[in-house]
Design a protein around this motif. Sequence first.
Motif, PDB file in Angstrom:
ATOM      1  N   MET A 255      -6.259 102.608 -82.418  1.00  0.00           N
ATOM      2  CA  MET A 255      -5.527 102.034 -83.545  1.00  0.00           C
ATOM      3  C   MET A 255      -6.391 102.102 -84.806  1.00  0.00           C
ATOM      4  O   MET A 255      -7.555 101.735 -84.780  1.00  0.00           O
ATOM      5  N   ILE A 256      -5.822 102.564 -85.892  1.00  0.00           N
ATOM      6  CA  ILE A 256      -6.560 102.664 -87.145  1.00  0.00           C
ATOM      7  C   ILE A 256      -6.742 101.278 -87.741  1.00  0.00           C
ATOM      8  O   ILE A 256      -5.818 100.469 -87.779  1.00  0.00           O
ATOM      9  N   ASP A 257      -7.935 100.991 -88.228  1.00  0.00           N
ATOM     10  CA  ASP A 257      -8.208  99.704 -88.868  1.00  0.00           C
ATOM     11  C   ASP A 257      -7.656  99.696 -90.287  1.00  0.00           C
ATOM     12  O   ASP A 257      -7.615 100.729 -90.958  1.00  0.00           O
ATOM     13  N   GLN A 258      -7.248  98.512 -90.747  1.00  0.00           N
ATOM     14  CA  GLN A 258      -6.698  98.381 -92.096  1.00  0.00           C
ATOM     15  C   GLN A 258      -7.673  98.831 -93.169  1.00  0.00           C
ATOM     16  O   GLN A 258      -7.275  99.338 -94.224  1.00  0.00           O
ATOM     17  N   THR A 259      -8.959  98.646 -92.913  1.00  0.00           N
ATOM     18  CA  THR A 259      -9.970  99.027 -93.899  1.00  0.00           C
ATOM     19  C   THR A 259      -9.884 100.508 -94.228  1.00  0.00           C
ATOM     20  O   THR A 259     -10.133 100.918 -95.364  1.00  0.00           O
ATOM     21  N   ALA A 260      -9.510 101.311 -93.238  1.00  0.00           N
ATOM     22  CA  ALA A 260      -9.398 102.751 -93.475  1.00  0.00           C
ATOM     23  C   ALA A 260      -8.317 103.046 -94.504  1.00  0.00           C
ATOM     24  O   ALA A 260      -8.481 103.927 -95.353  1.00  0.00           O
ATOM     25  N   LEU A 261      -7.198 102.309 -94.450  1.00  0.00           N
ATOM     26  CA  LEU A 261      -6.141 102.495 -95.435  1.00  0.00           C
ATOM     27  C   LEU A 261      -6.610 102.111 -96.831  1.00  0.00           C
ATOM     28  O   LEU A 261      -6.286 102.771 -97.817  1.00  0.00           O
ATOM     29  N   LEU A 262      -7.380 101.033 -96.911  1.00  0.00           N
ATOM     30  CA  LEU A 262      -7.884 100.572 -98.202  1.00  0.00           C
ATOM     31  C   LEU A 262      -8.851 101.570 -98.830  1.00  0.00           C
ATOM     32  O   LEU A 262      -8.941 101.673-100.051  1.00  0.00           O
ATOM     33  N   GLU A 263      -9.545 102.328 -97.990  1.00  0.00           N
ATOM     34  CA  GLU A 263     -10.620 103.176 -98.506  1.00  0.00           C
ATOM     35  C   GLU A 263     -10.301 104.671 -98.518  1.00  0.00           C
ATOM     36  O   GLU A 263     -10.968 105.435 -99.221  1.00  0.00           O
ATOM     37  N   SER A 264      -9.299 105.101 -97.754  1.00  0.00           N
ATOM     38  CA  SER A 264      -9.022 106.533 -97.642  1.00  0.00           C
ATOM     39  C   SER A 264      -7.707 106.904 -98.319  1.00  0.00           C
ATOM     40  O   SER A 264      -6.623 106.553 -97.844  1.00  0.00           O
ATOM     41  N   ARG A 265      -7.798 107.641 -99.402  1.00  0.00           N
ATOM     42  CA  ARG A 265      -6.591 108.108-100.090  1.00  0.00           C
ATOM     43  C   ARG A 265      -5.802 109.085 -99.230  1.00  0.00           C
ATOM     44  O   ARG A 265      -4.566 109.073 -99.227  1.00  0.00           O
ATOM     45  N   ALA A 266      -6.501 109.931 -98.504  1.00  0.00           N
ATOM     46  CA  ALA A 266      -5.830 110.909 -97.638  1.00  0.00           C
ATOM     47  C   ALA A 266      -5.010 110.207 -96.562  1.00  0.00           C
ATOM     48  O   ALA A 266      -3.874 110.613 -96.265  1.00  0.00           O
ATOM     49  N   LEU A 267      -5.557 109.141 -95.988  1.00  0.00           N
ATOM     50  CA  LEU A 267      -4.835 108.394 -94.958  1.00  0.00           C
ATOM     51  C   LEU A 267      -3.620 107.693 -95.564  1.00  0.00           C
ATOM     52  O   LEU A 267      -2.539 107.662 -94.965  1.00  0.00           O
ATOM     53  N   ARG A 268      -3.791 107.146 -96.759  1.00  0.00           N
ATOM     54  CA  ARG A 268      -2.653 106.491 -97.426  1.00  0.00           C
ATOM     55  C   ARG A 268      -1.529 107.497 -97.667  1.00  0.00           C
ATOM     56  O   ARG A 268      -0.352 107.200 -97.457  1.00  0.00           O
ATOM     57  N   SER A 269      -1.889 108.688 -98.113  1.00  0.00           N
ATOM     58  CA  SER A 269      -0.899 109.711 -98.404  1.00  0.00           C
ATOM     59  C   SER A 269      -0.120 110.120 -97.160  1.00  0.00           C
ATOM     60  O   SER A 269       1.054 110.486 -97.241  1.00  0.00           O
ATOM     61  N   SER A 270      -0.763 110.039 -96.006  1.00  0.00           N
ATOM     62  CA  SER A 270      -0.126 110.498 -94.771  1.00  0.00           C
ATOM     63  C   SER A 270       0.993 109.578 -94.286  1.00  0.00           C
ATOM     64  O   SER A 270       1.809 109.975 -93.457  1.00  0.00           O
ATOM     65  N   VAL A 271       1.056 108.343 -94.800  1.00  0.00           N
ATOM     66  CA  VAL A 271       2.065 107.389 -94.317  1.00  0.00           C
ATOM     67  C   VAL A 271       2.980 106.884 -95.437  1.00  0.00           C
ATOM     68  O   VAL A 271       3.744 105.949 -95.233  1.00  0.00           O
ATOM     69  N   LEU A 272       2.932 107.514 -96.597  1.00  0.00           N
ATOM     70  CA  LEU A 272       3.694 107.015 -97.741  1.00  0.00           C
ATOM     71  C   LEU A 272       5.205 107.192 -97.603  1.00  0.00           C
ATOM     72  O   LEU A 272       5.957 106.603 -98.384  1.00  0.00           O
ATOM     73  N   GLU A 273       5.656 108.000 -96.642  1.00  0.00           N
ATOM     74  CA  GLU A 273       7.096 108.169 -96.461  1.00  0.00           C
ATOM     75  C   GLU A 273       7.744 106.955 -95.807  1.00  0.00           C
ATOM     76  O   GLU A 273       8.967 106.792 -95.878  1.00  0.00           O
TER      77      GLU A 273
ATOM     78  N   ARG B  79       0.359  92.205 -94.189  1.00  0.00           N
ATOM     79  CA  ARG B  79       1.418  92.340 -93.185  1.00  0.00           C
ATOM     80  C   ARG B  79       2.073  93.716 -93.262  1.00  0.00           C
ATOM     81  O   ARG B  79       2.434  94.299 -92.226  1.00  0.00           O
ATOM     82  N   VAL B  80       2.240  94.233 -94.475  1.00  0.00           N
ATOM     83  CA  VAL B  80       2.794  95.581 -94.625  1.00  0.00           C
ATOM     84  C   VAL B  80       1.882  96.599 -93.950  1.00  0.00           C
ATOM     85  O   VAL B  80       2.341  97.487 -93.224  1.00  0.00           O
ATOM     86  N   ARG B  81       0.575  96.486 -94.191  1.00  0.00           N
ATOM     87  CA  ARG B  81      -0.373  97.419 -93.574  1.00  0.00           C
ATOM     88  C   ARG B  81      -0.355  97.303 -92.049  1.00  0.00           C
ATOM     89  O   ARG B  81      -0.388  98.314 -91.336  1.00  0.00           O
ATOM     90  N   THR B  82      -0.295  96.070 -91.544  1.00  0.00           N
ATOM     91  CA  THR B  82      -0.267  95.868 -90.095  1.00  0.00           C
ATOM     92  C   THR B  82       0.979  96.492 -89.482  1.00  0.00           C
ATOM     93  O   THR B  82       0.909  97.221 -88.480  1.00  0.00           O
ATOM     94  N   TYR B  83       2.130  96.216 -90.077  1.00  0.00           N
ATOM     95  CA  TYR B  83       3.385  96.761 -89.573  1.00  0.00           C
ATOM     96  C   TYR B  83       3.369  98.281 -89.647  1.00  0.00           C
ATOM     97  O   TYR B  83       3.789  98.980 -88.720  1.00  0.00           O
ATOM     98  N   LEU B  84       2.863  98.793 -90.759  1.00  0.00           N
ATOM     99  CA  LEU B  84       2.806 100.243 -90.956  1.00  0.00           C
ATOM    100  C   LEU B  84       1.957 100.909 -89.881  1.00  0.00           C
ATOM    101  O   LEU B  84       2.366 101.904 -89.268  1.00  0.00           O
TER     102      LEU B  84
END
Length: 223
Positions: free
Chosen positions: A1-19, A124-129
């Motif tokens: 499971m990806i940690d929330q911190t990765a979403l906060l710090e990685s633009r590439a990871l954020r882009s992969s789930v923006l849909e 909560r959005v990050r957790t659900y995502l």
Amino acid sequence: MIDQTALLESRALRSSVLERTDVLDRVKTLALLPDGLHVTTAMVAAYFGVSVEAIRQIKARHREELSENGMVTLQGRDLREFKRDILSRYSGSYPQPRSGLTVYSRRAVLNIAMLLRDSEVARRVRTYLLDMEHLARTGPVAEPAGHTEAAGPEILSLAALDARIDQRIHHVLGRTVVPMFNALIETSGEHRRELTALHGDVRRAEHRLRQHSARLRRLEGRR
């Protein structure tokens, strides 16, 4: 499971789930402007339960990323048209921007959820995502031993099926409906300007016809 911190710090990871913008309404209903597409900075702040200044700081630090995902600052003619066509139909507190107004698409709001640290709603959005992405990628086979019996195979199967259906729906929407709406949004300003110019031409033609009609009446009177 990806940690929330990765979403906060990685633009590439954020882009992969923006849909997966549906996650926003699954956590908390996101109120939209009458166009059904955008929200203001104040509305974003209200959704996440933070101050407007906190959203402005996120915007200042990540302007390029947010702009790529639907954040737009309207000025001049675009702002006047938006106030006339959209804000005038807004039943909430009517914003009165003078020089500029920043609006956000649902995609940009989800982007902010992955950047905003001090918000319970954003967490909560990050957790659900991340939970939904985990289910979509792994399915029930990735669950620890014994967990299937505790939770029930039917529940896990339904959750995995729901995640796969969601993923397929967003794939289809991303390739068809979303690009169509984006194209309509991009061309709406140009179409409006063309219609305005056409209306002006019609008015000028009407004026000239009236002038010709008056001249004909004068000539007929002389005869």
